[in-house]
Scaffold this active site. Structure first.
Site, short mmCIF file in Angstrom:
data_model
loop_
_atom_site.label_atom_id
_atom_site.label_comp_id
_atom_site.label_asym_id
_atom_site.label_seq_id
_atom_site.Cartn_x
_atom_site.Cartn_y
_atom_site.Cartn_z
N GLY A 12 0.99 -1.11 -0.21
CA GLY A 12 0.11 0.04 0.15
C GLY A 12 0.98 1.35 0.00
N CYS A 13 0.33 2.39 0.59
CA CYS A 13 1.05 3.53 0.79
C CYS A 13 2.39 3.40 1.41
CB CYS A 13 0.12 4.59 1.43
SG CYS A 13 0.88 6.32 1.44
N PHE A 14 3.46 3.97 0.53
CA PHE A 14 4.82 3.63 1.33
C PHE A 14 4.88 4.40 2.68
CE2 PHE A 14 6.72 5.91 -2.73
CZ PHE A 14 5.94 7.12 -2.45
N TRP A 15 4.53 5.46 2.85
CA TRP A 15 4.54 6.19 4.06
C TRP A 15 4.17 5.48 5.15
CZ3 TRP A 15 0.91 10.74 1.93
CH2 TRP A 15 1.47 11.21 0.98
N TYR A 157 -4.16 13.14 5.41
CA TYR A 157 -3.91 11.48 5.15
C TYR A 157 -3.00 11.06 6.21
CZ TYR A 157 -2.89 7.09 2.89
OH TYR A 157 -2.77 5.54 2.60
#
Length: 178
Positions: A12-15, A157
């Protein structure tokens, strides 16, 4: 001397993934990046379009004498839902797929074993769709994506998605934190 190894993971989102791994004992660094696409040196905008074939990944550099590759993968599987094809929550597209990009045959074998264990234990009600593929066409993401959660605490986010996921992660892995 440290036994440095690399893992390249997409969940998913790398953050979210990067923030978690950067807080783990034995992880020297974790960087957001892109892997497995068909163009060289893609930009975030290109990857987000879904047209490059890249996944958002985190490259984890770890001391295998402190944290094993198995431990890295177990943490990885705790950070996302490996049964969602080409998405994580509201993030939709092949760039958000679940994938383990192995660096050698030993990593490939261990990734396949852990996925089999997860399936046998029926941890998830649906089948695991995490792909296991040799790492290729890796690029580190732009500087502004590195340590994004730490550097952008006001981001909506981050507040709504990353912060709760990271808080749960830190509670569950308190003994492994730096």
């Amino acid at each position: 001397m440290a036994n440095l190894q690399q893992a390249t993971l997409a969940g998913g989102c790398f953050w979210c993934i990067e923030s978690a791994f950067n807080s783990i004992e034995g992880v020297e660094s974790a960087y957001s990046g892109y892997a497995a696409g068909h163009i060289d040196n893609p930009t975030y905008e290109q990857v987000c379009s879904g047209s490059t074939g890249h996944a958002e990944v985190v490259r984890v550099n770890f001391d295998a004498d402190t944290i094993s590759y198995r431990d890295v993968l177990e943490i990885f599987f705790s950070l996302h839902n490996p049964t969602q094809l080409n998405r994580q929550g509201n993030d939709v597209g092949s760039q958000y797929r679940s994938a383990i990009f192995y660096h050698n045959d030993e990593q490939k074998k261990l990734a396949e074993e852990i996925i089999s264990e997860i399936e046998e234990q029926q941890i998830w009600p649906d089948p695991v769709v995490t792909e296991v593929t040799e790492v290729n066409n890796y690029y580190q993401a732009e500087d502004y994506h590195q340590d994004y959660f730490t550097n952008n605490p006001q981001n909506q986010y981050c507040n709504m998605v990353v912060a709760p996921k990271l808080a749960k992660f830190k509670k569950n892995f308190a003994s492994r934190l730096k």
